[in-house]
Write a protein that holds these residues in place. Structure first.
Motif, short mmCIF file in Angstrom:
data_model
loop_
_atom_site.label_atom_id
_atom_site.label_comp_id
_atom_site.label_asym_id
_atom_site.label_seq_id
_atom_site.Cartn_x
_atom_site.Cartn_y
_atom_site.Cartn_z
N THR A 2 0.81 -1.21 0.00
CA THR A 2 0.00 0.00 0.00
C THR A 2 0.84 1.26 0.00
O THR A 2 1.98 1.24 0.42
CB THR A 2 -0.89 0.04 1.25
OG1 THR A 2 -1.28 1.36 1.47
CG2 THR A 2 -0.16 -0.42 2.46
N SER A 3 0.27 2.33 -0.44
CA SER A 3 0.95 3.61 -0.27
C SER A 3 0.03 4.61 0.40
O SER A 3 0.36 5.77 0.52
CB SER A 3 1.42 4.14 -1.62
OG SER A 3 0.33 4.59 -2.35
N ALA A 4 -1.12 4.21 0.81
CA ALA A 4 -2.00 5.18 1.46
C ALA A 4 -2.94 4.47 2.41
O ALA A 4 -3.29 3.32 2.22
CB ALA A 4 -2.79 5.95 0.42
N ALA A 5 -3.33 5.19 3.44
CA ALA A 5 -4.18 4.57 4.46
C ALA A 5 -5.65 4.63 4.08
O ALA A 5 -6.07 5.44 3.27
CB ALA A 5 -3.95 5.32 5.76
N THR A 197 9.24 8.55 -0.11
CA THR A 197 8.35 9.25 0.82
C THR A 197 9.10 9.59 2.10
O THR A 197 9.06 10.73 2.58
CB THR A 197 7.10 8.38 1.10
OG1 THR A 197 6.45 8.15 -0.15
CG2 THR A 197 6.16 9.06 2.05
N PHE A 226 5.74 0.96 11.11
CA PHE A 226 7.08 0.54 10.65
C PHE A 226 6.95 -0.16 9.30
O PHE A 226 7.47 -1.23 9.07
CB PHE A 226 7.73 -0.37 11.71
CG PHE A 226 9.23 -0.43 11.60
CD1 PHE A 226 10.02 0.66 11.94
CD2 PHE A 226 9.86 -1.58 11.14
CE1 PHE A 226 11.40 0.61 11.83
CE2 PHE A 226 11.25 -1.64 11.02
CZ PHE A 226 12.02 -0.54 11.37
N ASN A 228 6.55 1.01 4.90
CA ASN A 228 7.42 1.69 3.93
C ASN A 228 7.87 3.05 4.46
O ASN A 228 9.06 3.32 4.64
CB ASN A 228 6.67 1.81 2.59
CG ASN A 228 7.46 2.62 1.59
OD1 ASN A 228 7.52 3.84 1.69
ND2 ASN A 228 8.07 1.98 0.63
N ALA A 229 6.91 3.94 4.74
CA ALA A 229 7.26 5.30 5.14
C ALA A 229 7.96 5.31 6.50
O ALA A 229 8.97 6.01 6.69
CB ALA A 229 6.00 6.17 5.18
N ASN A 286 0.12 1.61 21.44
CA ASN A 286 0.23 2.64 20.41
C ASN A 286 -0.12 4.02 20.96
O ASN A 286 0.48 5.02 20.56
CB ASN A 286 -0.65 2.28 19.21
CG ASN A 286 0.22 1.96 18.01
OD1 ASN A 286 1.07 2.77 17.64
ND2 ASN A 286 0.03 0.81 17.43
N ASN A 324 -0.84 10.05 5.74
CA ASN A 324 -1.88 10.96 5.29
C ASN A 324 -2.94 11.10 6.38
O ASN A 324 -3.43 10.09 6.89
CB ASN A 324 -2.56 10.42 4.02
CG ASN A 324 -1.75 10.74 2.78
OD1 ASN A 324 -1.32 11.88 2.58
ND2 ASN A 324 -1.53 9.75 1.93
#
Ligand code: NAD
Length: 423
Positions: A2-5, A197, A226, A228-229, A286, A324
């Motif tokens: 993924t690249s976005a939540a 990113t 923890f 990609n970004a 968290n 994001n």
């Protein structure tokens, strides 16, 4: 993957939030009401319904979207997500945010986004390929290297982009790599895209630290997420001499006031599936992680993590939104009043789309750059953009998020005005 939540659907309607953020910037800019009317809507909204033959022989009809919010500054750019709760409203909001993100870093794109309502986790690779190829065919009336260039998002990845590129190329009768970005390196992907990113976020953190007089050598950093970004952000910050005191993933967080080695954490996570349990670390939830004593907090997981409930307890001097939408509008105000310096998402995580732009440029030129060139150009873009937003924030005495929107909206408005109204 993924690249976005995912947008949390228990929260406010994303399109309502997007238009409200736009209105705030438009008010501050005293934007002409006619221009406000144009920018407040999406230019094109395509909904497609298409059949896919499933492995048991049944035919299932899927719904997908491709939306272009504004293409005054260049072709549409934005990811495609595969998610069961995708909706037109969400895609419209994401397309509008892409317009601002591309404008704030000054890359020549408009904003777009796409989605298919499906659950990729329950589908075979064969079904995903068939769905992707048919969806590509349905949206082919909008996409193209000069028109609208998709990229991966939640539930899609480099392989999905390869199928889109191949389908589009089959229709064109020749190979068209520049129709999508985030492709594998073997078919025209770019060096440096994986870390882009995080690298972009770290360049903005370096600039913010200079402004705040914060020494990054020894600065205490907490990173939420923890993936990609997050993992690359932690590694790059550690390389700058910062001390990573807290990290987390979906299983929970880990803490060590003396510092965690992100490379060791990475190896441990690869072995065990989580950061939790790393020898020499203390387990935290968290929520506790976000409130740990630190200088810099990097949310790099999902949206809506800092809200009214925990914003007063954030100790960081600097929050850098690699994710994001991690901060609610209420929390934004609380942090601003507390004097916390914020690097907002549309600026902080724009390194990803910037290197996507570099991928497209390389594909169009058939000339590929070395990773060092990519990183140097990324740095130039991020440093310039950070300072544009900072100057706007200081000049108008607004917080960095409003300033980023103001920079972006002003650029899109100027392009739209200069082009004029057709016919
Ligand atoms: P990813 O899936 O690689 O990583 C997400 C990480 O967050 C994982 O480690 C996961 O365990 C963790 N996580 C998920 N839910 C969590 C929770 N409730 N608490 C703590 N950790 C949790 O995703 P990514 O690509 O790194 O994206 C992360 C964020 O960065 C998203 O908001 C995404 O939109 C944003 N972003 C990513 C890119 C990119 O190029 N990857 C570009 C722009 C923005």
């Amino acid at each position: 993957m993924t690249s976005a939540a995912v947008i949390d659907h228990t929260q406010r309607d994303p399109w309502e939030v997007a238009t409200e953020q736009f209105d705030t910037a438009a008010d501050k800019l005293h934007l002409d009401p006619n221009m406000r009317g144009i920018l407040r809507e999406c230019q094109r909204e395509l909904t497609v319904h298409f059949p896919v033959r499933m492995h048991d022989g049944a035919v299932k009809v899927f719904t997908g979207y491709r939306v272009q919010h504004n293409t005054s500054r260049g072709p549409g750019k934005g990811g495609i997500r595969y998610h069961p709760s995708a909706s037109l409203g969400e895609v419209k909001a994401l397309a509008m945010w892409m317009t601002w993100k591309c404008a704030v870093v000054g890359i020549p794109y408009g904003g777009a986004k796409g989605a298919v309502i499906c659950d990729p986790k329950t589908m075979t690779l064969q079904q995903l390929e068939t769905l992707t190829r048919r969806y590509t065919t349905e949206i082919a009336i909008l996409i193209g290297p000069e028109r609208d260039i998709p990229a991966p998002d939640l539930g899609t990845n480099a392989q999905t982009m390869a199928w889109i590129m191949d389908t589009y190329s089959m229709h064109a009768g020749h190979t068209v790599p520049a129709v999508v970005t985030g492709k594998p390196l073997s078919i025209g992907g770019s060096e440096g895209r994986n870390e882009a990113t995080a690298r972009g976020a770290v360049y903005t953190i370096i600039e913010a630290s200079k402004h705040l007089g914060l020494d990054l050598e020894g600065a205490r950093v907490v990173v939420q997420g923890f993936g990609n970004a997050g993992s690359f952000s932690a590694k790059l910050m550690a390389e700058l001499g910062a001390v990573i005191v807290g990290l987390s993933d979906t299983q929970g967080g880990i803490h060590n006031a003396k510092g965690l080695d992100p490379n060791k954490v990475d190896a441990y996570k690869r072995e065990t599936g989580s950061v939790v349990g790393l020898p020499g670390s203390e387990r935290v939830t968290n929520n506790e992680l976000l409130e740990l004593d630190c200088d810099i907090l990097i949310p790099a997981a999902i949206e809506n993590q800092i809200g009214e409930h925990n914003a007063p307890k954030i100790t960081a001097k600097l929050v850098a939104e690699a994710a994001n939408g991690p901060t609610s509008p209420e929390a934004d105000r609380i942090l601003y009043d507390k004097g916390v310096f914020m690097i907002p998402d549309i600026l902080c995580n724009a390194g990803g789309v910037t290197v996507s732009y570099f991928e497209w440029v390389q594909d169009l030129q058939n000339l590929f750059w070395r990773e060092a060139t990519i990183n140097a150009r990324l740095k130039e873009v991020m440093v310039r953009s950070f300072n544009d937003v900072l100057q706007m924030s200081l000049k108008h005495k607004v917080h960095m998020r409003t300033a980023a929107y103001m920079v972006a909206v002003a650029r899109v408005a100027e392009a739209t005005l200069t082009r004029g109204i057709y016919p």
